[in-house]
Motif scaffolding. Structure first.
Motif, PDB file in Angstrom:
ATOM      1  N   SER A 121       1.917  -1.803  -8.391  1.00  0.00           N
ATOM      2  CA  SER A 121       1.901  -1.756  -6.925  1.00  0.00           C
ATOM      3  C   SER A 121       0.706  -2.185  -6.314  1.00  0.00           C
ATOM      4  O   SER A 121       0.593  -2.885  -5.492  1.00  0.00           O
ATOM      5  CB  SER A 121       2.366  -0.245  -6.438  1.00  0.00           C
ATOM      6  OG  SER A 121       1.176   0.680  -6.853  1.00  0.00           O
ATOM      7  N   HIS A 122      -0.037  -1.589  -7.179  1.00  0.00           N
ATOM      8  CA  HIS A 122      -1.724  -2.063  -6.587  1.00  0.00           C
ATOM      9  C   HIS A 122      -2.655  -1.713  -7.672  1.00  0.00           C
ATOM     10  O   HIS A 122      -2.501  -0.373  -7.988  1.00  0.00           O
ATOM     11  CB  HIS A 122      -1.948  -1.576  -5.271  1.00  0.00           C
ATOM     12  CG  HIS A 122      -3.163  -2.240  -4.371  1.00  0.00           C
ATOM     13  ND1 HIS A 122      -4.505  -1.815  -4.634  1.00  0.00           N
ATOM     14  CD2 HIS A 122      -2.965  -3.170  -3.461  1.00  0.00           C
ATOM     15  CE1 HIS A 122      -5.258  -2.607  -3.791  1.00  0.00           C
ATOM     16  NE2 HIS A 122      -4.374  -3.514  -3.380  1.00  0.00           N
ATOM     17  N   PHE A 181      -4.084   5.468  -1.072  1.00  0.00           N
ATOM     18  CA  PHE A 181      -3.454   6.437  -2.181  1.00  0.00           C
ATOM     19  C   PHE A 181      -4.306   7.599  -2.388  1.00  0.00           C
ATOM     20  O   PHE A 181      -3.905   8.557  -2.976  1.00  0.00           O
ATOM     21  CB  PHE A 181      -3.295   5.682  -3.461  1.00  0.00           C
ATOM     22  CG  PHE A 181      -4.721   5.405  -4.236  1.00  0.00           C
ATOM     23  CD1 PHE A 181      -5.081   6.371  -5.203  1.00  0.00           C
ATOM     24  CD2 PHE A 181      -5.437   4.246  -3.998  1.00  0.00           C
ATOM     25  CE1 PHE A 181      -6.181   5.935  -5.987  1.00  0.00           C
ATOM     26  CE2 PHE A 181      -6.507   3.898  -4.570  1.00  0.00           C
ATOM     27  CZ  PHE A 181      -6.944   4.862  -5.713  1.00  0.00           C
ATOM     28  N   SER A 185       1.425   6.614  -7.237  1.00  0.00           N
ATOM     29  CA  SER A 185       0.211   7.472  -7.725  1.00  0.00           C
ATOM     30  C   SER A 185       0.675   9.008  -7.725  1.00  0.00           C
ATOM     31  O   SER A 185       0.382   9.635  -8.478  1.00  0.00           O
ATOM     32  CB  SER A 185      -1.064   7.036  -6.618  1.00  0.00           C
ATOM     33  OG  SER A 185      -1.060   7.417  -5.440  1.00  0.00           O
ATOM     34  N   THR A 202       2.494   2.313 -10.933  1.00  0.00           N
ATOM     35  CA  THR A 202       1.203   2.587 -10.103  1.00  0.00           C
ATOM     36  C   THR A 202       0.471   1.261 -10.020  1.00  0.00           C
ATOM     37  O   THR A 202      -0.021   0.713  -9.052  1.00  0.00           O
ATOM     38  CB  THR A 202       0.606   3.600 -10.638  1.00  0.00           C
ATOM     39  OG1 THR A 202       1.292   4.765 -10.445  1.00  0.00           O
ATOM     40  CG2 THR A 202      -0.656   3.705  -9.725  1.00  0.00           C
ATOM     41  N   ALA A 224       1.718   2.161  -3.527  1.00  0.00           N
ATOM     42  CA  ALA A 224       0.734   2.652  -4.333  1.00  0.00           C
ATOM     43  C   ALA A 224       0.724   3.978  -4.068  1.00  0.00           C
ATOM     44  O   ALA A 224       0.347   4.734  -4.775  1.00  0.00           O
ATOM     45  CB  ALA A 224      -0.560   1.788  -3.828  1.00  0.00           C
ATOM     46  N   ALA A 233      -5.039   1.581  -7.179  1.00  0.00           N
ATOM     47  CA  ALA A 233      -4.338   2.676  -7.367  1.00  0.00           C
ATOM     48  C   ALA A 233      -4.655   3.325  -8.995  1.00  0.00           C
ATOM     49  O   ALA A 233      -4.322   4.412  -9.264  1.00  0.00           O
ATOM     50  CB  ALA A 233      -3.004   2.699  -7.079  1.00  0.00           C
ATOM     51  N   TYR A 244       0.975  -1.324  -0.266  1.00  0.00           N
ATOM     52  CA  TYR A 244      -0.241  -0.132  -0.103  1.00  0.00           C
ATOM     53  C   TYR A 244       0.825   1.301  -0.024  1.00  0.00           C
ATOM     54  O   TYR A 244       0.480   2.284  -0.736  1.00  0.00           O
ATOM     55  CB  TYR A 244      -0.910  -0.038   1.205  1.00  0.00           C
ATOM     56  CG  TYR A 244      -1.842  -1.402   1.370  1.00  0.00           C
ATOM     57  CD1 TYR A 244      -2.450  -1.768   0.393  1.00  0.00           C
ATOM     58  CD2 TYR A 244      -1.349  -1.989   2.337  1.00  0.00           C
ATOM     59  CE1 TYR A 244      -2.938  -3.014   0.555  1.00  0.00           C
ATOM     60  CE2 TYR A 244      -2.034  -3.326   2.612  1.00  0.00           C
ATOM     61  CZ  TYR A 244      -2.890  -3.803   1.596  1.00  0.00           C
ATOM     62  OH  TYR A 244      -3.630  -4.996   1.577  1.00  0.00           O
TER      63      TYR A 244
END
Length: 509
Positions: A196-197, A325, A164, A193, A160, A200, A157
């Motif tokens: 990462s997740h 994010f 972002s 981005t 993210a 996001a 997280y």
């Protein structure tokens, strides 16, 4: 007079540039460093202390497991589960090979990511509003309890949030001064981005709003560059999205309700106080700051949670940690609101005195916020209240075990995986009921013996680690419970937080 597309990219129309960018053009060279380094330093001071004190919880045990097994076994694992965090696991695999697997080592990348995010937020606030607004936003971000909470968590997280923010900052700069390098950097940030997740990636919709405003302002190239950047940037995550949709059942237990919506501010920011202050000032900033400047953070703060809530029955993504994010967007609005309030209080003053007094007011407000959230920052460094005390269980087994001991598990919370982590540096007792390892099953869990009595043959002593409520054998299969009850007697019991450790010895015949 004619000119090429390349000329238009290098020299965009004046109307496409943001007013904030023009205001920041006269800043001294030290200003960008200040708005980046000061929030980052405060974030480091908040996040790094005690980063290894809190026990890992079940999701972090997943991170440790996935980053400790062979890459081939990791490939098998993500075929069944967690493909959407596979890039994070690959990163942590390389990191733990260098830094080890202690709680501090597992969490340090996330803590550093949060610190850099605070600095990037300062730069973004300077880009959208003023240097003072950016500085306040970065400082507030560093002090938000969930920044420390998730800076102390070996999950993706924090990355993210970082990427972002980076993508948004690079987009605004690409719109202000379009170059091939600038758009290439933005494309890379979009990819990072998404890796990462996936949630996001909602920030791309926010970016589309900024690009639309630039086009209305006279930039007729930006939307083409943006479209190409998004297509290329997201192409790397399309396979992950497709495979992840097949694995969505793992989070299907979470269906958002109205109660989740009402507790969202507290869970997003860590306390009701911080949530109320940030969102309250955010509304002030939204209503009083320049409309052009607030559009991006306003859409960023509101659109992702609204989409996640409305689609929660389908995608089950309305969880505050997935939406972490969006915290920077709220803080941009809150910082703009705080600066506006300070300016309103000093409306009758002019010149240097007004600037100094305004700085004192804003500094006092940030200091007051810090004082109020200090207890929450301390709480963020403590063990999660519902998690079992696996660390204490590991110490008991390590100190009391003898050669030839076996160990069995019962209950939830990934007890086998958690105890494997706590006993990772010692010669732990043999897991006597395990038939197939997690590596062989391609999951986080193992398969156990079909005939438990046969697997217990030859064991004089067993450790039973159970997270079951009530009896230590509640929920255990009937065959396993019968094998233990008929052959072993309990000689020692230690009850811990949400966990019980028992030592069993074979009955004399």
């Amino acid at each position: 007079m004619t000119y090429s597309i390349a000329d238009r990219v290098v020299r965009p129309p004046r109307t496409a540039r943001s007013g904030a960018a023009d205001r920041s053009a006269g800043d001294g060279r030290w200003v960008p460093f200040l708005v980046f380094l000061l929030p980052m330093g405060v974030a480091l001071a908040c996040v790094l202390p005690g980063i290894g004190h809190r026990q890992l919880w079940r999701d972090e045990h997943d991170t440790w497991w996935a980053s400790s097994i062979r890459y081939a076994d990791l490939g098998l694992l993500i075929q069944h589960v967690d493909v959407v965090v596979a890039p994070f696991y690959a990163l942590m695999h390389a990191w733990t090979a260098l830094a080890g697997t202690s709680p501090a080592a597992l969490r340090l990348p996330q803590g550093l990511a949060m610190a850099v995010s605070a600095g990037l937020l300062g730069l973004l606030g300077r880009q959208l509003f003023t240097p003072r607004t950016g500085l306040v936003a970065g400082l507030l971000f560093a002090l938000v309890p969930t920044v420390t909470r998730y800076g102390h968590e070996a999950r993706p997280y924090a990355f993210a949030v970082l990427f972002s923010l980076l993508a948004t900052l690079l987009l605004l700069r690409a719109l202000e001064r379009p170059t091939l390098k600038g758009w290439a950097l933005y494309t890379s940030a979009i990819t990072l981005t998404g890796l990462s997740h996936l949630v996001a990636l909602c920030v791309v919709a926010v970016h589309a709003v900024a690009v639309l405003r630039a086009r209305r302002g006279g930039d007729h190239v930006a939307h083409w560059a943006f479209g190409c950047a998004v297509v290329m940037g997201t192409s790397a995550v399309v396979p992950m999205i497709a495979k992840g949709s097949e694995q969505a059942g793992r989070i299907a237990w979470h269906n958002a309700t109205v109660r989740d919506l009402t507790t969202y501010p507290m869970e997003l920011f860590g306390t009701w106080f911080s949530g109320a202050v940030v969102m309250g000032l955010g509304v002030v900033g939204l209503l009083t700051a320049g409309r052009k400047a607030v559009v991006v953070p306003a859409v960023w703060a509101v659109l992702p949670p609204v989409l996640a809530f409305l689609t929660s029955d389908l995608f089950h993504l309305f969880q505050p940690r997935y939406l972490l994010f969006t915290v920077p967007a709220w803080l941009l609005l809150a910082a703009a609101g705080a600066v506006r309030c300070a300016d309103a209080l000093l409306a009758g003053r002019t010149g240097r005195l007004r600037r100094v007094a305004g700085g004192v007011l804003v500094t006092g407000a940030v200091a007051g916020f810090a004082f109020q959230v200090l207890p929450a920052l301390a709480t963020a460094r403590q063990d999660l209240p519902g998690e079992p005390d696996f660390a204490a269980a590991g110490r008991i087994v390590t100190v009391g075990q003898r050669p030839g001991d076996g160990i069995v598990y019962n209950g939830d919370f990934g007890v086998r995986k958690a105890m494997a982590y706590e006993l990772r540096e010692s010669a732990r007792p043999k897991d006597v009921l395990m038939k197939l390892t997690p590596q062989q099953t391609g999951w986080y869990a193992a398969d156990e013996c079909d005939v438990p009595a046969d697997c217990l043959v030859g064991r004089r002593r067993l450790w039973l680690v159970s997270t079951a409520a009530g009896s230590t054998r509640s929920g255990m299969s009937a065959s396993t419970g019968a094998a233990l009850a008929g052959r072993f007697t309990v000689v020692h019991t230690k009850r811990l937080h949400n966990l019980t450790v028992q030592l069993l010895e074979r009955r004399n015949r």
